[in-house]
Design a protein around this motif. Structure first.
Motif, PDB file in Angstrom:
ATOM      1  N   GLU A   2       0.842  -1.200   0.000  1.00 19.07           N
ATOM      2  CA  GLU A   2       0.000   0.000   0.000  1.00 19.07           C
ATOM      3  C   GLU A   2       0.871   1.241   0.000  1.00 19.07           C
ATOM      4  O   GLU A   2       2.045   1.200   0.370  1.00 19.07           O
ATOM      5  CB  GLU A   2      -0.957   0.016   1.185  1.00 19.07           C
ATOM      6  CG  GLU A   2      -0.320   0.188   2.532  1.00 19.07           C
ATOM      7  CD  GLU A   2      -1.345   0.256   3.654  1.00 19.07           C
ATOM      8  OE1 GLU A   2      -2.202   1.162   3.635  1.00 19.07           O
ATOM      9  OE2 GLU A   2      -1.280  -0.599   4.544  1.00 19.07           O
ATOM     10  N   VAL A   3       0.265   2.344  -0.422  1.00 21.21           N
ATOM     11  CA  VAL A   3       0.923   3.645  -0.399  1.00 21.21           C
ATOM     12  C   VAL A   3      -0.033   4.611   0.283  1.00 21.21           C
ATOM     13  O   VAL A   3      -1.213   4.675  -0.062  1.00 21.21           O
ATOM     14  CB  VAL A   3       1.279   4.141  -1.821  1.00 21.21           C
ATOM     15  CG1 VAL A   3       1.821   5.557  -1.775  1.00 21.21           C
ATOM     16  CG2 VAL A   3       2.292   3.207  -2.465  1.00 21.21           C
ATOM     17  N   ALA A   4       0.483   5.339   1.264  1.00 21.64           N
ATOM     18  CA  ALA A   4      -0.341   6.287   2.017  1.00 21.64           C
ATOM     19  C   ALA A   4       0.201   7.695   1.839  1.00 21.64           C
ATOM     20  O   ALA A   4       1.421   7.905   1.884  1.00 21.64           O
ATOM     21  CB  ALA A   4      -0.347   5.915   3.500  1.00 21.64           C
ATOM     22  N   LEU A   5      -0.690   8.653   1.640  1.00 16.78           N
ATOM     23  CA  LEU A   5      -0.339  10.069   1.623  1.00 16.78           C
ATOM     24  C   LEU A   5      -0.716  10.645   2.977  1.00 16.78           C
ATOM     25  O   LEU A   5      -1.869  10.526   3.404  1.00 16.78           O
ATOM     26  CB  LEU A   5      -1.079  10.800   0.511  1.00 16.78           C
ATOM     27  CG  LEU A   5      -0.791  10.315  -0.910  1.00 16.78           C
ATOM     28  CD1 LEU A   5      -1.613  11.130  -1.906  1.00 16.78           C
ATOM     29  CD2 LEU A   5       0.682  10.403  -1.232  1.00 16.78           C
ATOM     30  N   ILE A   6       0.251  11.253   3.651  1.00 17.30           N
ATOM     31  CA  ILE A   6       0.041  11.743   5.011  1.00 17.30           C
ATOM     32  C   ILE A   6       0.258  13.253   5.037  1.00 17.30           C
ATOM     33  O   ILE A   6       1.372  13.723   4.792  1.00 17.30           O
ATOM     34  CB  ILE A   6       0.999  11.042   5.991  1.00 17.30           C
ATOM     35  CG1 ILE A   6       0.764   9.534   5.935  1.00 17.30           C
ATOM     36  CG2 ILE A   6       0.832  11.587   7.397  1.00 17.30           C
ATOM     37  CD1 ILE A   6       1.777   8.724   6.699  1.00 17.30           C
ATOM     38  N   PRO A   7      -0.790  14.026   5.327  1.00 17.66           N
ATOM     39  CA  PRO A   7      -0.632  15.469   5.402  1.00 17.66           C
ATOM     40  C   PRO A   7       0.226  15.867   6.595  1.00 17.66           C
ATOM     41  O   PRO A   7       0.097  15.287   7.678  1.00 17.66           O
ATOM     42  CB  PRO A   7      -2.057  16.000   5.563  1.00 17.66           C
ATOM     43  CG  PRO A   7      -2.958  14.823   5.584  1.00 17.66           C
ATOM     44  CD  PRO A   7      -2.155  13.587   5.559  1.00 17.66           C
TER      45      PRO A   7
END
Length: 94
Positions: free
Chosen positions: A37-42
């Motif tokens: 998986e790939v997560a974008l974290i602000p």
């Protein structure tokens, strides 16, 4: 959670969401079966960090800039598929 997990933490104040999304797209296109998986974290404060299973692969602050995509692909490849060739994106053997 699927593994390996790649995280891209980006600065919302700097409006780096598009850069983070593009980076995620490129890595998912290259590592179609190797990444879980790939997560974008602000984040804030000028952050642009790429982590793989919690280990920092690239930090904009530590390395004084954004990663060249070919270099980032090599760093990720070295951890998830070390025997795999990246074709034209691969480092040249001296």
């Amino acid at each position: 959670m699927r593994t390996p997990r790649l995280e891209i933490e980006y600065c919302t104040q700097c409006r780096w969401l598009l850069r983070a999304g593009w980076t995620a797209q490129e890595l998912l296109t290259t590592f179609t079966t190797e990444l879980g998986e790939v997560a974008l974290i602000p984040g804030t404060g000028g952050v642009f960090d790429v982590r793989l299973d919690g280990e920092t692969v690239w930090s904009r602050k530590d390395r004084d800039g954004f990663p060249d995509l070919a270099v980032l692909k090599q760093l990720v490849r070295d951890r998830v598929a070390p025997d795999r060739s990246l074709g034209h994106s691969d480092r040249r053997n001296a």
